[in-house]
Enzyme design. Structure first.
Site, PDB file in Angstrom:
ATOM      1  N   ARG A  25       0.454  -1.833  -0.245  1.00  0.00           N
ATOM      2  CA  ARG A  25       0.243   0.138  -0.042  1.00  0.00           C
ATOM      3  C   ARG A  25       0.932   1.860   0.099  1.00  0.00           C
ATOM      4  O   ARG A  25       0.664   2.233  -0.582  1.00  0.00           O
ATOM      5  CB  ARG A  25      -0.962  -0.197   1.609  1.00  0.00           C
ATOM      6  CG  ARG A  25      -1.803   1.592   1.161  1.00  0.00           C
ATOM      7  CD  ARG A  25      -2.925   0.825   2.786  1.00  0.00           C
ATOM      8  NE  ARG A  25      -1.525   1.254   3.825  1.00  0.00           N
ATOM      9  CZ  ARG A  25      -0.850   1.816   4.911  1.00  0.00           C
ATOM     10  NH1 ARG A  25      -0.638   3.272   4.354  1.00  0.00           N
ATOM     11  NH2 ARG A  25      -0.488   1.420   4.975  1.00  0.00           N
ATOM     12  N   CYS A 144      -3.631  -1.841  12.931  1.00  0.00           N
ATOM     13  CA  CYS A 144      -2.649  -3.268  12.412  1.00  0.00           C
ATOM     14  C   CYS A 144      -2.733  -4.194  13.580  1.00  0.00           C
ATOM     15  O   CYS A 144      -2.903  -5.754  13.400  1.00  0.00           O
ATOM     16  CB  CYS A 144      -0.871  -2.833  12.201  1.00  0.00           C
ATOM     17  SG  CYS A 144      -1.163  -1.706  10.897  1.00  0.00           S
ATOM     18  N   ASN A 175       5.011  -3.578  19.174  1.00  0.00           N
ATOM     19  CA  ASN A 175       3.687  -4.164  20.054  1.00  0.00           C
ATOM     20  C   ASN A 175       3.464  -4.862  20.568  1.00  0.00           C
ATOM     21  O   ASN A 175       3.070  -5.449  21.572  1.00  0.00           O
ATOM     22  CB  ASN A 175       2.851  -4.383  18.502  1.00  0.00           C
ATOM     23  CG  ASN A 175       2.296  -3.577  17.341  1.00  0.00           C
ATOM     24  OD1 ASN A 175       3.163  -3.859  16.272  1.00  0.00           O
ATOM     25  ND2 ASN A 175       2.266  -2.201  17.321  1.00  0.00           N
ATOM     26  N   HIS A 205       6.087  -8.766   7.119  1.00  0.00           N
ATOM     27  CA  HIS A 205       7.159  -8.405   6.283  1.00  0.00           C
ATOM     28  C   HIS A 205       7.893  -7.328   7.261  1.00  0.00           C
ATOM     29  O   HIS A 205       8.218  -6.085   7.983  1.00  0.00           O
ATOM     30  CB  HIS A 205       5.826  -7.025   5.738  1.00  0.00           C
ATOM     31  CG  HIS A 205       4.762  -6.368   6.207  1.00  0.00           C
ATOM     32  ND1 HIS A 205       3.989  -6.682   6.366  1.00  0.00           N
ATOM     33  CD2 HIS A 205       5.712  -5.307   6.154  1.00  0.00           C
ATOM     34  CE1 HIS A 205       3.538  -5.495   6.917  1.00  0.00           C
ATOM     35  NE2 HIS A 205       5.316  -4.809   6.736  1.00  0.00           N
TER      36      HIS A 205
END
Length: 264
Positions: A25, A144, A175, A205
């Site tokens: 994106r 996410c 996170n 990724h």
């Protein structure tokens, strides 16, 4: 090396070497793996990288902003906590739209979770979800790390964090640390011990512009004597009584920061 380093280094290495090359994106391009899970026993150690620096204070304070302040106001995050991780997604009204803390507050999710764990600890519906379909169009960035599933086993609180998209260079260590802190806080409020944290990432990724800096990380010498532990000085069982300074990471050391650009 820490249990985090063992699993994280393997993920980064495999993404760089074997990951599928795709245009994402952001237009930067990534090398991605599908369906990866890291697993940590929070009684043994706090999941923190030593191969590169974890910005623990920023991770902790953003978590407070989402789950305790239940805010989507980027100005509050900057002014109250001095954290700027959401600046790139700030909208004209100063918020990130109807995302993260907004969804927690909308459905009273942290309160319902703690109450549910107290009243029915072995229930199988202890879930917090930030993926509110009606609100997705009104978010500057759709979440996410969007779901946690909570389970009690032998008096210990376990949590599975589900992340649809995981930036291995920047986002994932951040996170993991945030949700490890949250497990400790919720467990204390529910009168439980901490158990395991599972961090499941659907699209794990490495951005193309992160590959070379992360290669440097992979070959850093292992810091074998580091075993981080989380310490909470405030023994409250009221989630809203915690202060950021009540939560400290002890015994932590690491190699220096690796500078990586944020893909917006």
């Amino acid at each position: 090396m820490t249990k985090f380093d063992e699993q994280y280094r393997d993920l980064v290495f495999r993404a760089i070497v074997d990951g599928e090359r795709v245009v994402d994106r952001t237009g930067v391009g990534t090398r991605k793996l599908f369906g990866e899970t890291m697993r940590f026993n929070l009684q043994e150690e706090f999941p923190a990288p030593t191969l590169k620096k974890l910005f623990f204070e920023s991770a902790k304070k953003e978590m407070f902003w989402i789950y305790q302040d239940q805010s989507n106001d980027v100005r509050l995050l900057r002014e109250k906590y001095g954290v700027k991780v959401w600046d790139e997604w700030e909208q004209k009204d100063g918020t990130i739209g109807h995302a993260y803390g907004y969804i927690i507050e909308k459905h009273k999710q942290i309160d319902k979770l703690i109450q549910g764990l107290k009243e029915n600890p072995h229930g199988r519906r202890h879930i917090i979800s930030l993926w509110d379909i009606e609100e997705l169009p009104y978010m500057s960035l759709q979440p996410c790390a969007f779901q946690t599933i909570w389970s009690v086993n032998r008096g210990k609180l376990n949590c599975q964090l589900v992340q649809r998209s995981g930036d291995l260079g920047l986002g994932v260590p951040f996170n993991t640390a945030q949700y490890a802190i949250l497990v400790h806080m919720v467990a204390q409020c529910a009168g439980l011990e901490v158990g395991e944290l599972l961090h499941t990432i659907t699209d794990a990724h490495v951005y193309d512009n992160h590959v070379e800096p992360l290669k440097e990380m992979l070959f850093r010498p292992i810091m074998r004597d580091v075993k981080p532990q989380l310490h909470i000085t405030n023994r409250t069982q009221n989630f809203y009584d915690f202060l950021p300074n009540d939560i400290r990471l002890l015994g932590y050391d690491s190699h220096p920061q690796i500078k990586l650009e944020v893909a917006v």
